[in-house]
Design a protein around this motif. Structure first.
Motif, PDB file in Angstrom:
ATOM      1  N   ALA A 155      29.436   9.422  27.313  1.00 45.64           N
ATOM      2  CA  ALA A 155      28.878  10.022  26.099  1.00 45.64           C
ATOM      3  C   ALA A 155      29.891  10.018  24.956  1.00 45.64           C
TER       4      ALA A 155
ATOM      5  N   ILE B  79      29.949   6.532  23.510  1.00 41.83           N
ATOM      6  CA  ILE B  79      28.754   6.286  22.699  1.00 41.83           C
ATOM      7  C   ILE B  79      28.856   7.002  21.357  1.00 41.83           C
ATOM      8  N   ALA B  80      29.288   8.267  21.372  1.00 41.96           N
ATOM      9  CA  ALA B  80      29.428   9.010  20.123  1.00 41.96           C
ATOM     10  C   ALA B  80      30.448   8.341  19.202  1.00 41.96           C
TER      11      ALA B  80
ATOM     12  N   LEU C  41      28.834   5.363  17.509  1.00 41.87           N
ATOM     13  CA  LEU C  41      27.939   5.822  16.445  1.00 41.87           C
ATOM     14  C   LEU C  41      28.733   6.269  15.216  1.00 41.87           C
TER      15      LEU C  41
ATOM     16  N   LEU D   6      19.535   6.452  23.833  1.00 46.00           N
ATOM     17  CA  LEU D   6      20.883   6.437  24.390  1.00 46.00           C
ATOM     18  C   LEU D   6      20.865   6.938  25.828  1.00 46.00           C
TER      19      LEU D   6
ATOM     20  N   PRO E 131      23.781   7.900  28.319  1.00 50.60           N
ATOM     21  CA  PRO E 131      25.168   8.058  28.749  1.00 50.60           C
ATOM     22  C   PRO E 131      25.260   8.262  30.257  1.00 50.60           C
TER      23      PRO E 131
ATOM     24  N   PRO F 132      25.759  14.579  27.964  1.00 46.00           N
ATOM     25  CA  PRO F 132      25.471  14.055  26.622  1.00 46.00           C
ATOM     26  C   PRO F 132      25.877  14.967  25.473  1.00 46.00           C
TER      27      PRO F 132
ATOM     28  N   ILE G  92      27.012  13.506  22.188  1.00 47.92           N
ATOM     29  CA  ILE G  92      25.956  12.806  21.448  1.00 47.92           C
ATOM     30  C   ILE G  92      25.079  13.816  20.713  1.00 47.92           C
ATOM     31  N   ARG G  93      24.753  14.923  21.372  1.00 44.44           N
ATOM     32  CA  ARG G  93      23.934  15.943  20.718  1.00 44.44           C
ATOM     33  C   ARG G  93      24.673  16.540  19.518  1.00 44.44           C
TER      34      ARG G  93
ATOM     35  N   TRP H 233      26.997  14.969  17.704  1.00 43.06           N
ATOM     36  CA  TRP H 233      26.972  13.926  16.662  1.00 43.06           C
ATOM     37  C   TRP H 233      25.629  13.909  15.944  1.00 43.06           C
ATOM     38  N   ALA H 234      24.537  14.003  16.689  1.00 44.85           N
ATOM     39  CA  ALA H 234      23.210  13.951  16.085  1.00 44.85           C
ATOM     40  C   ALA H 234      23.011  15.088  15.092  1.00 44.85           C
TER      41      ALA H 234
END
Length: 236
Positions: free
Chosen positions: A104, A107-108, A111, A125, A127, A131, A134-135, A137-138
């Motif tokens: 994760a 991935i972040a 992004l 996504l 991961p 995650p 990622i949450r 980042w979103a």
């Protein structure tokens, strides 16, 4: 979208990639770090995308992706590009993108490094670990979490779909924020057995490690809050 008529049989996906596939129905799709290009192949073969862009950094997987696309007779529908993350894409070129099979945090980072205008409005996504990055980042980047799944496998694989949308994400409303970031707001509301087992395991693991001021204490607080949410929803 009508899938092309192909001489070859459809590519087989494992359950986690099938879950990613099910969340996509798009025009131009970019698969970042595609490896074998199986997801783009299935997207075209099932008519869930009109065109795919495959991005791969490493020479071995890049050659494998090219070989698989050529063997499937889909070079007119799938373009292979060498590069890192979203760097090979032009602004507003893709309608959606996927990143699967990475951590994760990785991935972040991909992004975050994407240039303005390149990230598409839809992201799916998958991961290989928690995650939460990622949450976070979103929430910081104008994307809302519209769908989450946990896929049982070697470990529980989370799959998330994000859509670009301004304003606070309603998915987190009325939930303990740290618990929702760690375990997923949609997953908490579903209170499924796979997530429940994971939360209870976290409570058992973290309890002997927790102490005021330690990271384990914050993680335990989130796990206990999450457990209260799912038990309340389950009526136990």
């Amino acid at each position: 979208m009508t899938p092309p008529s192909l001489p070859s049989s459809r590519v087989r996906l494992d359950e986690r990639l099938e879950a990613v596939l099910a969340l996509l129905h798009t025009g131009v799709h970019a698969d970042i770090g595609s490896d074998h290009a199986k997801l783009p192949l299935r997207l075209i073969q099932t008519g869930r995308a009109q065109r795919c862009l495959v991005v791969e950094l490493n020479p071995g997987p890049l050659a494998l992706a090219r070989r698989n696309v050529t063997r499937a007779g889909l070079t007119d529908h799938i373009e292979i590009r060498a590069g890192n993350g979203f760097a090979p894409l032009r602004s507003a070129e893709a309608d959606s993108a996927s990143i699967t099979g990475m951590g994760a945090g990785t991935i972040a980072g991909i992004l975050r490094r994407a240039e303005a205008g390149v990230l598409p409005p839809t992201l799916v996504l998958q991961p290989n670990d928690n995650p939460a990055p990622i949450r976070v980042w979103a929430q910081e980047s104008g994307y809302q979490l519209t769908h989450e799944r946990l896929i049982d496998g070697y470990w529980p694989y989370p799959v998330l779909r994000l859509l670009r949308h301004s304003g606070p994400d309603p998915a987190y409303r009325d939930l303990p924020h740290a618990a929702a970031l760690r375990y997923g707001p949609h997953l908490l509301r579903e209170a499924g057995p796979l997530l429940a087992a994971r939360i209870r395991a976290d409570v058992l693991r973290l309890t002997p490690l927790a102490a005021p001021g330690r990271t384990a204490q914050l993680e335990l607080n989130a796990a206990q809050d999450a457990l209260r949410v799912i038990e309340s929803l389950a009526g136990t």
